[in-house]
Design a protein around this motif. Sequence first.
Motif, PDB file in Angstrom:
ATOM      1  N   GLU A   2      26.322 -31.999  75.373  1.00 23.82           N
ATOM      2  CA  GLU A   2      27.654 -31.773  75.122  1.00 23.82           C
ATOM      3  C   GLU A   2      27.997 -31.120  73.912  1.00 23.82           C
ATOM      4  OE1 GLU A   2      30.314 -32.044  77.201  1.00 23.82           O
ATOM      5  OE2 GLU A   2      29.117 -33.023  78.833  1.00 23.82           O
ATOM      6  N   LEU A   3      29.226 -30.611  73.692  1.00 17.81           N
ATOM      7  CA  LEU A   3      29.687 -29.913  72.269  1.00 17.81           C
ATOM      8  C   LEU A   3      29.534 -31.164  71.274  1.00 17.81           C
ATOM      9  CD1 LEU A   3      30.538 -27.478  71.267  1.00 17.81           C
ATOM     10  CD2 LEU A   3      32.999 -27.996  71.351  1.00 17.81           C
ATOM     11  N   ALA A   4      28.697 -30.534  70.146  1.00 19.65           N
ATOM     12  CA  ALA A   4      28.413 -31.289  69.026  1.00 19.65           C
ATOM     13  C   ALA A   4      28.771 -30.536  67.604  1.00 19.65           C
ATOM     14  CB  ALA A   4      27.263 -31.988  69.143  1.00 19.65           C
ATOM     15  N   VAL A   5      28.739 -31.147  66.549  1.00 22.38           N
ATOM     16  CA  VAL A   5      28.943 -30.357  65.290  1.00 22.38           C
ATOM     17  C   VAL A   5      27.552 -31.079  64.409  1.00 22.38           C
ATOM     18  CG1 VAL A   5      30.339 -32.209  64.450  1.00 22.38           C
ATOM     19  CG2 VAL A   5      30.530 -29.658  63.388  1.00 22.38           C
ATOM     20  N   GLU A   6      27.173 -30.106  63.768  1.00 22.76           N
ATOM     21  CA  GLU A   6      26.333 -30.479  62.553  1.00 22.76           C
ATOM     22  C   GLU A   6      26.600 -29.510  61.290  1.00 22.76           C
ATOM     23  OE1 GLU A   6      22.497 -29.956  64.188  1.00 22.76           O
ATOM     24  OE2 GLU A   6      22.707 -27.698  64.386  1.00 22.76           O
ATOM     25  N   LEU A   7      25.979 -29.975  60.317  1.00 24.02           N
ATOM     26  CA  LEU A   7      25.984 -29.360  59.042  1.00 24.02           C
ATOM     27  C   LEU A   7      24.961 -28.575  58.596  1.00 24.02           C
ATOM     28  CD1 LEU A   7      27.818 -31.754  56.655  1.00 24.02           C
ATOM     29  CD2 LEU A   7      28.895 -29.631  57.737  1.00 24.02           C
ATOM     30  N   LEU A   8      24.664 -27.344  58.439  1.00 21.38           N
ATOM     31  CA  LEU A   8      23.578 -26.534  57.941  1.00 21.38           C
ATOM     32  C   LEU A   8      23.579 -26.305  56.367  1.00 21.38           C
ATOM     33  CD1 LEU A   8      24.018 -23.654  60.544  1.00 21.38           C
ATOM     34  CD2 LEU A   8      22.737 -25.832  60.942  1.00 21.38           C
ATOM     35  N   GLU A   9      22.592 -25.502  56.136  1.00 23.49           N
ATOM     36  CA  GLU A   9      22.466 -25.312  54.618  1.00 23.49           C
ATOM     37  C   GLU A   9      23.707 -24.595  54.025  1.00 23.49           C
ATOM     38  OE1 GLU A   9      18.832 -23.277  52.290  1.00 23.49           O
ATOM     39  OE2 GLU A   9      19.619 -22.020  53.702  1.00 23.49           O
ATOM     40  N   LYS A  10      23.789 -24.952  52.879  1.00 20.86           N
ATOM     41  CA  LYS A  10      25.002 -24.421  52.264  1.00 20.86           C
ATOM     42  C   LYS A  10      26.373 -24.945  52.540  1.00 20.86           C
ATOM     43  CE  LYS A  10      26.481 -19.822  50.280  1.00 20.86           C
ATOM     44  NZ  LYS A  10      26.220 -18.501  50.156  1.00 20.86           N
ATOM     45  N   GLY A  11      26.115 -25.976  53.456  1.00 19.59           N
ATOM     46  CA  GLY A  11      27.459 -26.697  53.855  1.00 19.59           C
ATOM     47  C   GLY A  11      28.321 -26.165  55.133  1.00 19.59           C
ATOM     48  N   ARG A  12      27.451 -25.137  55.508  1.00 20.81           N
ATOM     49  CA  ARG A  12      27.796 -24.417  56.637  1.00 20.81           C
ATOM     50  C   ARG A  12      28.104 -25.487  57.955  1.00 20.81           C
ATOM     51  NH1 ARG A  12      24.795 -19.328  58.078  1.00 20.81           N
ATOM     52  NH2 ARG A  12      22.961 -20.745  57.688  1.00 20.81           N
ATOM     53  N   VAL A  13      29.070 -25.187  58.906  1.00 17.37           N
ATOM     54  CA  VAL A  13      29.306 -25.953  60.230  1.00 17.37           C
ATOM     55  C   VAL A  13      28.884 -25.356  61.137  1.00 17.37           C
ATOM     56  CG1 VAL A  13      31.229 -27.297  61.060  1.00 17.37           C
ATOM     57  CG2 VAL A  13      31.474 -27.110  58.885  1.00 17.37           C
ATOM     58  N   ARG A  14      28.200 -26.166  61.999  1.00 17.74           N
ATOM     59  CA  ARG A  14      27.584 -25.482  63.360  1.00 17.74           C
ATOM     60  C   ARG A  14      28.216 -26.389  64.569  1.00 17.74           C
ATOM     61  NH1 ARG A  14      22.321 -26.296  66.441  1.00 17.74           N
ATOM     62  NH2 ARG A  14      22.222 -24.629  67.747  1.00 17.74           N
ATOM     63  N   PHE A  15      28.848 -25.381  65.344  1.00 18.79           N
ATOM     64  CA  PHE A  15      29.493 -26.166  66.754  1.00 18.79           C
ATOM     65  C   PHE A  15      28.281 -25.628  67.788  1.00 18.79           C
ATOM     66  CE2 PHE A  15      33.067 -26.042  63.889  1.00 18.79           C
ATOM     67  CZ  PHE A  15      33.610 -27.349  64.351  1.00 18.79           C
ATOM     68  N   TRP A  16      27.656 -26.627  68.658  1.00 15.80           N
ATOM     69  CA  TRP A  16      26.742 -26.223  69.484  1.00 15.80           C
ATOM     70  C   TRP A  16      26.834 -27.078  70.753  1.00 15.80           C
ATOM     71  CZ3 TRP A  16      22.433 -28.583  71.270  1.00 15.80           C
ATOM     72  CH2 TRP A  16      21.992 -29.870  70.531  1.00 15.80           C
ATOM     73  N   LEU A  17      26.346 -26.489  71.969  1.00 19.02           N
ATOM     74  CA  LEU A  17      25.667 -27.159  73.015  1.00 19.02           C
ATOM     75  C   LEU A  17      24.743 -26.634  73.679  1.00 19.02           C
ATOM     76  CD1 LEU A  17      27.000 -25.635  75.684  1.00 19.02           C
ATOM     77  CD2 LEU A  17      29.082 -26.585  74.962  1.00 19.02           C
ATOM     78  N   GLN A  18      23.956 -27.241  74.607  1.00 23.48           N
ATOM     79  CA  GLN A  18      23.003 -26.490  75.369  1.00 23.48           C
ATOM     80  C   GLN A  18      23.238 -26.665  76.777  1.00 23.48           C
ATOM     81  OE1 GLN A  18      19.146 -27.610  74.470  1.00 23.48           O
ATOM     82  NE2 GLN A  18      18.135 -25.994  75.464  1.00 23.48           N
TER      83      GLN A  18
END
Length: 1322
Positions: free
Chosen positions: A877-893
Motif C-alpha cells: 500500500e501507499l507508504a512514506v519514507e525519508l530519503l537523504e537530505k530529509g526528502r520525503v518519498r511517497f511510494w507503493l508497488q
Amino acid sequence: MNEDSLMHPPEFVIKPRSHTVWEKQCVRLHCTVSGWPDPRVVWYKNNVAIDPLANPGKYKLEGKYSVHSLEINRCDFDDTAQYRVSAMNSKGELSAFASIVVKRFKGEVDESLPAPRHGPVSEYGINFQTHIVDKFGVSFGREGETMSLGCTVIIYPALHRYQPEIEWYRDDVLLSPSKWNHMHWSGDRATLTLTHLNKEDEGLYTLRVTTKSGYETYSAYVFVRDADAEVEGAPGAPLDVRCLDANKDYIIVTWKQPAVDGGNSILGYFVDRCEVGTTHWIQCNDTPVKFSRFPVTGLVEGRSYTFRVRAVNKSGMSHPSRVSEPVAAMDPADRARMRGTSAPWTGQIIVTEEEPAEGIVPGRPLELQVTEATKNYVVLSWKPPGDKGLEGVMYYVEKCVSGTDSWQRVNTEIPVKSPRFALFDLAEGKSYSFRVRCCNSAGVGEPSDPTEATTVGDKLDIPSAPGKVIPTRNTDTSVVVSWEASREAKELVGYYIEGTVVGSNVWEPCNNKPVNATRFICHGLMTGETCVFRVRAVNAAGLSQFSQESEPVEVKAAIASPAPPYGITVLECVRDSMVLAWKQPTFIGGADITGYFVDYREVIDGVPGKWHEANVKAISERAYRVCDLKENRKYQFQVRAANMAGVGIPSLPSDTFLCEEWTIAVPGPPHDLQIREVRSDSLVLLWKPPVYQGRDPVNGFYVDIKEADAPEEAWRGVNNKAVEKTYLKIKNLKEAESYVFRVRAQNKAGVGKTSDVTEPVPAVTKPGTKEIVVDVDDDGVISLNFECCDMTPDSKFVWSKNYEEMTDSSRLTLETKGNKSKAVFKTPGEEDIGIYSCLVTHTDGASSSYTLSEEELKRLLEISHDHKFPIIPLKSELAVELLEKGRVRFWLQADKMSANSKVDYVFNDNVLSQGEKYKMNFDRNTGVIEMIMESLTPADEGTFTFQLQDGKATNQSSLVLIGDVFKQLQKESEFQRKEWFRKQGPHFIEYLGYEVTPECCVVLKCKVGNVKKETSAVWYKDGREIKADEHLGFTEGVLKLEIAQRDSPADTADCADSQTWRRLKISKKDSGVYEVVLKDDRGKDTSTLNLTDQGFKDLMNEVFSFIANSSTPLKITSTEEGIRLYTFVSYYNDLLQVTWHYKDSAIAFSDRIKSGVVGEQLWLQISQPTEKDMGKYAIEFNDGKGGLRRTVELSGQAFDDAFAEFQRLKAAAIAERNRARVAGGLPDVVTIQEGKALNLTCNISGDPVPEVTWLKNDREITSDDHCILKFESGKFASFTITGVNTSDSGKYSILVKNKYGTESGDFTVSVFIPDEAGGKKK
C-alpha cells in the motif's frame, strides 16, 4: 426394423482361445457367434465331432444367448489336440480353431502323479481344501539382484501334524535347493528366493501344493534383464552354459547366445575354465568363436572344472555368464561305474585300469568319424580297439589333404588319452581325411581306416527368419505374440522376441532366454501404448534375421464376456412376484455391461426343476421384478451379465426363497450399495432405497461399519441420527484398515432389515488420486475441474449433483478433453448449492466430490466479480519514507503493469503535477510508483492518494498525514536535512564515548568521517582546552583520549597512548564535561560527554566491574595473630567499595576482625580465631549493577588446618620474642696496649633471664682477680681485665641461654707492646 431380422451368415464375434493346462485340470473353450437364422454349432476334436454322450462326464456342451462353450473335465495327455468349432446356417458355414496342450511336470512318472482324490481321505477321514492366496505376480529383475517369490497357502481343515508337499518348478522342471535357489516353507507361506539372478532363471515359475486330497498350482512368469554393461555398447552375457561329451582330457562346452548384442553384431565368444578348488580362470581360445559350441582340450584327467563364456563385439566384452556345473575330466566308462556304486562320495576321483599285458602293441581304433565340423575346428571321435588287457592306450591323430597321399601327424608331441580330438587351424574350404593310431609303451599300432573327405566349414546353417508375427491383446500390461516357425531350422534353440513403441524406434527384448514355442506373452508393457513386435530364431550357428514387423497392437485388455454376478437377494415379495437384486460381476470382460438376464426355477421338496427365462430383453438395472410366480412356492434364481462380447456364464443358484407376500411393518433392505471417493481417512457410501416400503414411507437411513476381519459383534453405527439422503460420507477411518458396510432403512414402524454387506474396502488413497478443483477464469466464469491419470480408452467422466447423474444442462455445461473434464456454471445461484461429484468409468474407482455451500458460493461469486471487474493487485500500500537530505518519498508497488497504464497523484482531492516541488516516477516493469518532495511545510498536512488504471482494472491507495503523525514526520525530515548538511564537512560518525580497557585504562573515543589533512581536533574539559591534534592523518577515523591520573613511569605497552604515563588511579579529579571539536574550512562539528555526577558514577562502576572480574578466588592463610582471608586484583582504586560478609551478613569490624588493602591485595584478618568464627565468608565488589562475590568456606578441614598453622606461628613468635639474646655493645675486634685495663659491656635480654657463660678460644673462663666477669640486673654483662698482657690475646665469646634458645657474641682481643717498632700486635 430389428437388425437381427436381416439374414446373414455366421460370424464369430469372439473366437475361442488356445490354452495350456496341467494334467487333471479342467479347461473351457467359449466363443460368441452371431448370424440369422441362429447358426447350428458343432465342436470337433482333430476334425472328429465331439459326442458328450459317448464320454459321460468328460465333455459338457452349452449354448445360450449366442455364447457357446465346450468344457473338458480332468484333462489328460489324450486331450492335447486341435479343436474346431463350426457354425452353420442357411447363409453359410464358418469355423474357428483353438489348441489345447496338456502338460505334466517333468521328472515324474505316472506312479508319482496320482490323480487328485476328491472326497474323504482314508488316512484322516477328511477332505482337504487348498487355497493359494497372496500370490506373486509377473516379476521383473536384473542380473545380479535377489528376488523372492511367495504365496500364502491355506489348507482347511488345518492339522498341525500334517504338512503338504511344496514343490517349485521352472518351465515345468522341478527345482532343487542350491546356492542359486533357496526354498522355505513356514507352515502357511511358501517362498522361493533366487539369490543371484541370471538369465537362466527366467521362465514360468509354478508353485505346486500337494495334499492327500489332490494338488493346487499357481504360475507366473519371471523376466530377468541384462545387467548394465561395464562398457557402453557391449553385448549381454551368454547363458545356459553346459558341458557335453566329457572325456579324459576333452570336453565340449555349449551355450546360448544372448538376446542383446549392444547394437553391434557379436564377433564371437571366449570360453574360460577354472579348476574346482581354485579361483583362477584361464581363457581356452585365443580368437573368438562364433559357433555356440567349443571343444576344450588339454584337461588333466581326474580333475574337475567349471566353465563360463563371454561375448565380444567391437564395443567391448560382456559380463561372464553364470558358471557351469562342475564336470570331471575322466573316461565315461569310469564315470558310469562311479554312478553305479553305492560308496559315499569322497571328493576324490580314482582312475583304475586293468592289469596290462606286457609287450602287446594295440590294434586299430574303430568307427572313426567326424562328429562336428565348423570353420574353426573339426571334432573326431572313435572307439578304442577291442583288445583287452592292453596297457593304457593313447592316440595319435593324422590328417591328409584330399587328393594327396601325404599323412601328417597332428599331435606330434603328446598323444591324447580320450577317443575324442579337436583339430584347429585347418584351412577353411579345403577337404581333409583323418585317421588315428593307437600307441602304448610297446609301440605304435596300425592306423585306422581313414574318414571320408571332409570340407572345413560350418555344417550348421543359421536358421531362417520366422514367419508372420501376430500380436493379440491380452491384458492391460501384456500382449500375446504368435509367429510362424522358422523353416528348415536345424538344431533350433528357440526364439527371441523384441518390441517397440510405435514412433520410438527403440527395440527392447521381451525375453532374455530363448523360448521353444511359437507363442509368447510379452509382459511389462504400458497400458494404452501401441506396440510392434518382431522375432528371430537362434541355434548354435547364431541368430537369424528378424522377422517382418507385426501389425501395431494397442496394449489393452482383451474383450471377453463378463464373469457371473453374485449376491442375489430379495428386496420385495408379493403373492405372485419377487424383486431381486444382485451385485455387479468382479470382472466385466473389458467392456461395459449392456444388461442382465434372470432365470428362475421352482424347487419342490428340495429338488430343483428346470430353469426358465424371466426376461427376454436385457435389463440395465441390478434389480428386477420376476412375475408370474406362484404363491407359497419356493424358487431359486440365477443371473447372467452381458456385454458386447456376449452373455457370460450364469451365477451360482441363489438361496431358495419362498414366494409369499410380505406384511411386516418396517421397510425392506436397501440395495445396490456403492463405494466412491476412497481416501486414507474417508469414503462415500451410496445406496438405493428399499423396494418394499413397509406400512409407512421410509423416512431415514442408518449406516453400520466394522473392520473386515472383525466378528459380527463389532458392527457399530456411523450415524446416530437417521439421514434422509441415500448417501453418506464416512470419516475418521484408520489408514490401510479394511472395512465393510451395511445400511438399514426406517419408517414410523421402526428400522427394517439390513442390506447386503459390501465387499471389504481398504482405506487407502491410491497413488495419483486427484481432487475436484474449482477455478474462476479471467472472465469470471466458475468451473469445477477434474483430472484422471488412470484413464482407459473406454473411460468416461460422469458428473453428478448430490450423487444423482446430471441430465439438466440449463445450469451447467460439461466439457471433456483428454483426461480432463470440467463442469461450467452458466449463472451461479442458490439453486446450484449442493455436492458435485465426478466418477471415471473403467478405472479403479477414480472419483472425487466438491461441496458447494452457501458460504463457498458467496466466496466464488466475489472472486468472479473481481475477475469481471478486476482490481490491480498491490504488493504494498501507499507508504512514506525519508530519503537523504530529509526528502520525503511517497511510494507503493503494484504488479507489473502494461504500457497503457497510468497513475493520478492526488492531494486533498487536487490532482498534482510534475514540478519543482513534486517529482513523480512510474516503473511499469516493477510496478513501483513514487512521488518525492524536497521538504514538508505545514501546508502539506492532509491526505495523499495514488489512483491506478490499467485497461479496465483500477485501484487506489491513500495515506493520511495529519496531527502528531505529520508533525513527527516533518520534524524527522528537518532533522535529516540538518544531518545531511552537517555531514558535508568533518563530522562525527560515532559521538564521544568512553571505553575501559582490561588494564582499567579509561579512554575517551569517537569516530569521525569526511576529514582531511587540514582538519583539526581540539579536546576540552570543563571548557578548558586539554589537548589539540593538528593535521589529522589517521586512517581509521578514531580519536582517543586517556583521562586517568599519571603518577609514575611504567610500562606503556598497556596504554592507548604510548607517550603518556601509565595511570595508577582514577579519581574524582577526573570527573567533568569533556568535549571534542572537529573543524576545517568546510565547517565544524562538536561532540560532548558529561562525566559528572551520574556519568562519572557510571564510568567508575564500569572500572569497578573490571576490577571485580580481575579478582582471584578468595583464599585462606594464617599469621601469628590469627587467620587471614585475601584476594588479589589486577588494579586497585581507592574509590572501590567492597563489603565483607560472614554467613551472608555484613561483618561489623572490631579490634579482633579487621580488613585492609596492601598493594593489590584485599584482606580480612581474624585475630585469635575460635570455632565461633567458622562459616562461609564472602567479599562483595560493588559496581553499581549486580556486583560480584567471591566466597570461601572456613570450616571443617580448612578451618582446622588454618587454626593449627596459626597456633604454630603464634608459638614461634613467642619463642622468637623471649629467647636469650645478645643485644649489642661488643666490638668485633679490640686492640689494646699491654698493661692497659679492658672493660667491655653488652646488653642481655630474654625471659626467663638467660644464663651467661664466657669463653676464650672456645673454653669456658670464670671470674677472678685478673678477669672480672659480671651479670647485673639480668640485663647487663660486663667483661673487665685490669691489666692486659700478651697472654690475654685471643677469641672471646659470650654465650647466653634460656629455655627459648641460645645466642652468642664474639670478639677478638689483640694486645701489642708499645716499644716495638710499628706497634707489634699479639
